[in-house]
Design an enzyme around this catalytic site. Structure first.
Site, PDB file in Angstrom:
ATOM      1  N   ALA A  66      37.447 -57.055  73.358  1.00 42.89           N
ATOM      2  CA  ALA A  66      38.409 -56.509  74.321  1.00 42.89           C
ATOM      3  C   ALA A  66      39.599 -55.934  73.557  1.00 42.89           C
ATOM      4  O   ALA A  66      39.908 -56.371  72.450  1.00 42.89           O
ATOM      5  CB  ALA A  66      38.879 -57.625  75.251  1.00 42.89           C
ATOM      6  N   GLY A 107      34.540 -59.728  73.138  1.00 38.95           N
ATOM      7  CA  GLY A 107      33.933 -58.927  74.193  1.00 38.95           C
ATOM      8  C   GLY A 107      32.796 -58.057  73.683  1.00 38.95           C
ATOM      9  O   GLY A 107      31.879 -57.729  74.443  1.00 38.95           O
ATOM     10  N   GLU A 110      29.907 -60.259  73.759  1.00 37.57           N
ATOM     11  CA  GLU A 110      29.599 -60.543  75.176  1.00 37.57           C
ATOM     12  C   GLU A 110      28.873 -59.358  75.808  1.00 37.57           C
ATOM     13  O   GLU A 110      27.954 -59.527  76.605  1.00 37.57           O
ATOM     14  CB  GLU A 110      30.892 -60.863  75.919  1.00 37.57           C
ATOM     15  CG  GLU A 110      31.494 -62.195  75.469  1.00 37.57           C
ATOM     16  CD  GLU A 110      32.865 -62.456  76.077  1.00 37.57           C
ATOM     17  OE1 GLU A 110      33.779 -61.658  75.826  1.00 37.57           O
ATOM     18  OE2 GLU A 110      33.006 -63.444  76.809  1.00 37.57           O
ATOM     19  N   GLU A 130      37.815 -65.503  70.181  1.00 38.42           N
ATOM     20  CA  GLU A 130      38.925 -65.538  71.148  1.00 38.42           C
ATOM     21  C   GLU A 130      39.842 -66.731  70.955  1.00 38.42           C
ATOM     22  O   GLU A 130      41.057 -66.645  71.138  1.00 38.42           O
ATOM     23  CB  GLU A 130      38.374 -65.549  72.582  1.00 38.42           C
ATOM     24  CG  GLU A 130      37.803 -64.218  73.053  1.00 38.42           C
ATOM     25  CD  GLU A 130      36.345 -64.004  72.681  1.00 38.42           C
ATOM     26  OE1 GLU A 130      35.835 -64.715  71.783  1.00 38.42           O
ATOM     27  OE2 GLU A 130      35.716 -63.115  73.276  1.00 38.42           O
TER      28      GLU A 130
HETATM   29  N1  3HC Z   1      41.915 -55.027  70.096  1.00 37.07           N
HETATM   30  C1  3HC Z   1      42.850 -54.129  69.699  1.00 37.07           C
HETATM   31  N2  3HC Z   1      43.045 -53.794  68.410  1.00 37.07           N
HETATM   32  C2  3HC Z   1      42.262 -54.383  67.504  1.00 37.07           C
HETATM   33  C3  3HC Z   1      41.275 -55.327  67.843  1.00 37.07           C
HETATM   34  C4  3HC Z   1      41.112 -55.636  69.215  1.00 37.07           C
HETATM   35  N3  3HC Z   1      40.172 -56.502  69.632  1.00 37.07           N
HETATM   36  N4  3HC Z   1      40.666 -55.745  66.709  1.00 37.07           N
HETATM   37  C5  3HC Z   1      41.246 -55.077  65.703  1.00 37.07           C
HETATM   38  N5  3HC Z   1      42.208 -54.258  66.181  1.00 37.07           N
HETATM   39  C6  3HC Z   1      43.034 -53.323  65.404  1.00 37.07           C
HETATM   40  C7  3HC Z   1      43.983 -54.010  64.453  1.00 37.07           C
HETATM   41  O1  3HC Z   1      45.172 -54.366  65.094  1.00 37.07           O
HETATM   42  C8  3HC Z   1      44.177 -52.944  63.409  1.00 37.07           C
HETATM   43  O2  3HC Z   1      45.075 -52.013  63.929  1.00 37.07           O
HETATM   44  P1  3HC Z   1      46.047 -51.203  62.961  1.00 37.07           P
HETATM   45  O3  3HC Z   1      45.174 -50.438  62.024  1.00 37.07           O
HETATM   46  O4  3HC Z   1      46.849 -50.368  63.879  1.00 37.07           O
HETATM   47  O5  3HC Z   1      46.842 -52.266  62.252  1.00 37.07           O
HETATM   48  C9  3HC Z   1      42.832 -52.274  63.336  1.00 37.07           C
HETATM   49  O6  3HC Z   1      42.162 -52.609  64.547  1.00 37.07           O
HETATM   50  C10 3HC Z   1      41.975 -52.684  62.180  1.00 37.07           C
HETATM   51  O7  3HC Z   1      41.941 -54.100  62.153  1.00 37.07           O
HETATM   52  P2  3HC Z   1      41.861 -54.914  60.787  1.00 37.07           P
HETATM   53  O8  3HC Z   1      42.918 -54.432  59.876  1.00 37.07           O
HETATM   54  O9  3HC Z   1      41.826 -56.333  61.147  1.00 37.07           O
HETATM   55  O10 3HC Z   1      40.458 -54.392  60.248  1.00 37.07           O
HETATM   56  P3  3HC Z   1      39.308 -55.169  59.511  1.00 37.07           P
HETATM   57  O11 3HC Z   1      38.274 -54.167  59.243  1.00 37.07           O
HETATM   58  O12 3HC Z   1      39.885 -55.973  58.384  1.00 37.07           O
HETATM   59  O13 3HC Z   1      38.752 -56.245  60.568  1.00 37.07           O
HETATM   60  C11 3HC Z   1      37.944 -57.027  62.708  1.00 37.07           C
HETATM   61  C12 3HC Z   1      38.089 -55.809  61.747  1.00 37.07           C
HETATM   62  C13 3HC Z   1      36.993 -58.050  62.074  1.00 37.07           C
HETATM   63  C14 3HC Z   1      37.372 -56.514  64.005  1.00 37.07           C
HETATM   64  C15 3HC Z   1      39.326 -57.676  62.901  1.00 37.07           C
HETATM   65  O14 3HC Z   1      40.233 -56.655  63.274  1.00 37.07           O
HETATM   66  C16 3HC Z   1      39.363 -58.728  63.962  1.00 37.07           C
HETATM   67  O15 3HC Z   1      39.067 -59.860  63.685  1.00 37.07           O
HETATM   68  N6  3HC Z   1      39.764 -58.342  65.175  1.00 37.07           N
HETATM   69  C17 3HC Z   1      39.962 -59.261  66.253  1.00 37.07           C
HETATM   70  C18 3HC Z   1      38.661 -59.581  66.895  1.00 37.07           C
HETATM   71  C19 3HC Z   1      38.902 -60.407  68.118  1.00 37.07           C
HETATM   72  O16 3HC Z   1      39.683 -61.334  68.126  1.00 37.07           O
HETATM   73  N7  3HC Z   1      38.179 -60.070  69.183  1.00 37.07           N
HETATM   74  C20 3HC Z   1      38.318 -60.753  70.416  1.00 37.07           C
HETATM   75  C21 3HC Z   1      39.227 -59.991  71.285  1.00 37.07           C
HETATM   76  S1  3HC Z   1      39.581 -60.844  72.767  1.00 37.07           S
HETATM   77  C22 3HC Z   1      38.232 -60.572  73.734  1.00 37.07           C
HETATM   78  O17 3HC Z   1      37.303 -59.932  73.338  1.00 37.07           O
HETATM   79  C23 3HC Z   1      38.334 -61.138  75.101  1.00 37.07           C
HETATM   80  C24 3HC Z   1      37.024 -61.123  75.817  1.00 37.07           C
HETATM   81  O18 3HC Z   1      36.386 -62.336  75.629  1.00 37.07           O
HETATM   82  C25 3HC Z   1      37.239 -60.903  77.266  1.00 37.07           C
END
Ligand code: 3HC
Ligand code: NAI
Length: 701
Positions: A66, A107, A110, A130
């Protein structure tokens, strides 16, 4: 035929529609992406020539989940929500094949679980992370993952949030195929889809699988007990277990509804706000406002470290851990031997704990070249100085480095208190000089303050920030000032702690109150660990340099008694040999009471609430000044310093976010109140706090 909208691509290939998420950087499932997927699905349903659908991602991820930036905004709940999208995938009459490369998280996973079939490229990171953002999977993850890979494996993934490589999940029930060569994923998915399209429906749905476990209730209880011990300040891990349990006990639909309820509640908690703040804060810290992200960087292959003491050894370990050869320079053979022995001892401890293979230790040690000669630093691309904290010694070293270092080499100082501009001026290349302020133990602590001198070149900064990532540090840029960001703030915090002793508190009470707030260690236990003589030396310098700044002299009294802390068997507390437990000391407590009497201070009962306010708001007030002076470029940088270097509780998001949570109006009022009391001269309200409070804003907007 190929039609692309901004966030989702749609192409057809010989009877297979390919829907491609295309929302860089990580295909976050924001509103336009969600709408694009649904539109693609509808289009595929309406095209009689399409028999099957492949769902895939462009760029560096299938999907990172997400879009976190949409949380708590109207977009997050606007249709099509992720739940609607996943239902549309699952209910598609034509089979949907998810083709996963690189990353399927949150997400994103998911969404893939809603597909009828899943193919993954080897090496893809699969996770429901998450929980690390203080929430739980909110689009069916707690219901579908247990049905896909079983109760135990799924609970481990959901509660830890840790990524698992796709190949490790090859036989888990999650994937229909793991493609060894990622370059062949697209073709494999098309071929798989063609076969699936040729089959009669209905196609399998993960939601219809059963969760088989011989003792589900027992395992869930076991998980609860484990989480209780490690996550007492975080509600999300507990809710993850509750949601999985709801699905096990009451079936998919009820489980899904309960998961939704938990998600909506968790996303609004201060803990989730704090964790999301830290996630974005960490990434924002690497962005320097006037240093564009495409600034060319210098190549760093060889590193030199000058000084093999407490810090130099730890600093060297960072680089050899990352596979970079390090030349370690000392003045005397015995100091060099001692330094090397300490490094080896540190690695041996990791080997004993099973955290490091002996052969890896040897590989790392082989990257280390000890020397007594500056000539051996001629090839270094970066040289980090970690010698005694005396300007004269630094001068000697930097003048010598200027003579031997090759042109373009970066010269860094690990100084914690000295002026980096003065150090730079010892060379004829101040543009190449920067502060790299590591924290002790340097091989363990995440924080690296990168101190930007007046003349530090932009490409030097860009290089050091990139290098910090390579050695797994959280780097935060600080301007030059006494103590930089972290220590300058902590000085105000310690001043308040000492004033409170004078006014009526005792060390154990102060430590207990702030540790209850969530700090890893209170100021007095911390000082005993670091050595009370360090603060004493700083105060002696302050008495000369800043006669206007008023300190309690209680800590000086303690040092005059020779109580330097754990290393002398006594400090603010008593210590027993071989035991790091801090025992309240009647000698010290009597000394404190006597001091108050001498100073004609009537001791009063100080509440825990006052202790926490005075300590934390002292950090906030100084942090606000640091922002106003441009020493830190954003409030989240300050929070990252405190979260990664000073044990500030993660679930509170750092001092500046905490102040926002309390409300700057309330922070201002408290500071004004303390300013009017004894020792009030330490409270000069930062104008920025009054300004933001007046505008009804916080440090973070
Ligand atoms: N939403 C919005 N922005 C995101 C994002 C997300 N889920 N995941 C990464 N980004 C953004 C980062 O903020 C960063 O932005 P920037 O360049 O402006 O600083 C950019 O993407 C690149 O991120 P990283 O520097 O972390 O890049 P990496 O290649 O090192 O890592 C990744 C990629 C493994 C995807 C890492 O970014 C990560 O762990 N992201 C979070 C994943 C996460 O927590 N997902 C769950 C989201 S909540 C959800 O899905 C709810 C659902 O259950 C309903
Ligand atoms: P230390 O005393 O443990 O080590 C200093 C080492 O430098 C000694 O081994 C000494 O032999 C060597 N040395 C002295 N002069 C030298 C010279 N001219 N050439 C080569 N080697 C020389 O000191 P420590 O604690 O490692 O501190 C080093 C620097 O790191 C200081 O600037 C200090 O302020 C800074 N620092 C210290 C932290 C700590 O917690 N100890 C934390 C962050 C920074």
């Amino acid at each position: 035929m190929a039609v692309n909208d901004a966030a989702v691509g749609y192409t057809t290939h010989d009877g297979v529609a390919v829907i491609t998420l295309n929302n860089p950087p990580v295909n976050g499932l924001g509103l336009s992406t969600r709408a694009g997927i649904v539109a693609g699905l509808e289009r595929a349903q309406n095209d009689a020539a399409v028999k099957a659908i492949v769902l895939t991602g462009a760029g560096k991820a299938f999907s990172g989940g997400a879009d976190i930036t949409e949380f708590n905004t109207p977009k997050a709940t606007q249709e099509p929500t992720l739940a609607t999208v996943i239902k549309a995938v699952e209910d598609s009459a034509k089979p949907v094949v998810a083709a996963i490369h690189s990353v399927a998280m949150g997400g994103g996973l998911e969404l893939a679980l809603g597909a009828h079939y899943r193919l993954a490229a080897a090496g893809a990171q699969i996770a429901l992370p998450e929980v690390k953002l203080g929430i739980l999977p909110g689009a069916g993850g707690t219901q579908r993952l247990p049905r896909a890979i079983g109760l135990e494996a799924s609970l481990n993934m959901i509660v830890s949030g840790a990524p698992v490589l796709s190949e490790k999940l090859a036989d888990s029930g999650l994937f229909d195929e793991v493609v060894a060569n990622p370059a062949e994923l697209a073709e494999a998915a098309l071929a798989f889809a063609r076969k699936a399209g040729a089959k009669e429906g209905p196609h399998p749905k993960v939601r219809e699988r059963k969760i088989e476990h011989p003792n589900a209730a027992g395992f869930i209880q076991f998980a609860r007990n484990s989480v209780a011990a490690i996550a007492k300040n975080f509600p999300a891990p507990h809710k993850c277990i509750d949601a999985v349990e709801a699905g096990v006990q009451n079936g998919f639909d009820k489980g899904l509804a309960f998961e939704r309820e938990c998600f909506v509640a968790l996303v609004q908690t201060p803990e989730s706000r704090a964790l999301r703040h830290a996630f974005f804060g960490e990434r924002a810290a690497s962005k320097i406002p006037d240093v564009p992200s495409d600034t060319p960087v210098r190549e760093i292959n060889q590193v030199g470290v000058v000084g093999a003491g407490t810090m130099g050894g730890g600093i060297a370990m960072n680089f050899i851990n990352a596979g970079m050869p390090v030349t370690l320079l000392e003045t005397k053979q015995e100091a060099l031997d001692r330094g090397l022995a300490t490094i080896r001892k540190n690695y041996e401890a990791s080997v004993r704990k099973g955290k490091l293979k002996p052969e890896v230790m040897e590989q790392r040690m082989a990257l280390l070249k000890p020397t007594l000669s500056y000539d051996d630093l001629r090839q270094a691309d970066l040289i980090v100085e970690a010698v005694f904290e005396e300007l004269g010694v630094k001068e000697q070293v930097f003048r010598r480095l200027d003579e031997v270092a090759k042109p373009g080499a970066i010269l860094a100082s690990n100084t914690s208190t000295l002026d980096v501009d003065k150090i730079a001026a010892f060379t004829k290349r101040p543009q190449d000089v920067v502060g790299m302020h590591f924290f002790s133990p340097a091989n363990v602590m995440k924080l690296l303050e990168v101190v930007r001198g007046r003349q530090t070149a932009k490409d030097v900064l860009a290089t050091v920030m990139k290098l910090a990532k390579k050695i797994k540090k959280t780097a935060v840029v600080s301007g030059v000032c006494d103590g930089f960001i972290g220590n300058r703030m902590v000085e105000q915090y310690v001043r308040q702690a000492l004033f409170m002793l004078e006014e009526g508190a005792l060390p154990a009470q102060v430590d207990r109150a702030i540790e209850k707030f969530g700090f890893a260690m209170g100021p007095f236990r911390m000082s005993d660990l670091a050595g009370n003589d360090i603060g004493w030396a700083i105060r002696k310098r302050r008495y000369v340099e800043r006669p206007d700044m008023h300190y309690s002299k209680i800590a000086d009294r303690l040092c005059e008694l020779g109580r330097f802390g754990q290393k002398t068997g006594g400090g603010w507390y008593d210590y027993k040999a071989g035991d790091r437990t801090a025992y309240p000391s009647s000698v010290v407590d009597d000394m404190i009471r006597a001091y108050s009497k001498e100073a004609h201070v009537e001791r009063r009962k100080i509440s825990d609430e006052e202790i926490v306010e005075r300590l934390v708001f002292a950090l906030v007030n100084e942090g606000a000044k640091i922002l106003e002076e441009g020493i830190a470029s954003k409030a989240s940088d300050i929070d990252m310093v405190y979260l990664t270097g000073y044990g500030f509780p993660l679930y509170r998001g750092g001092p500046m976010l905490y102040a926002d949570t309390v409300g700057l109006y309330n922070v201002e009022r408290a500071i004004r109140r303390y300013a009017a009391r004894p020792n009030g001269d330490a409270w000069k309200l930062a104008p920025g706090i009054a300004k933001l409070a007046g505008e009804g804003r916080g440090f973070n907007g």
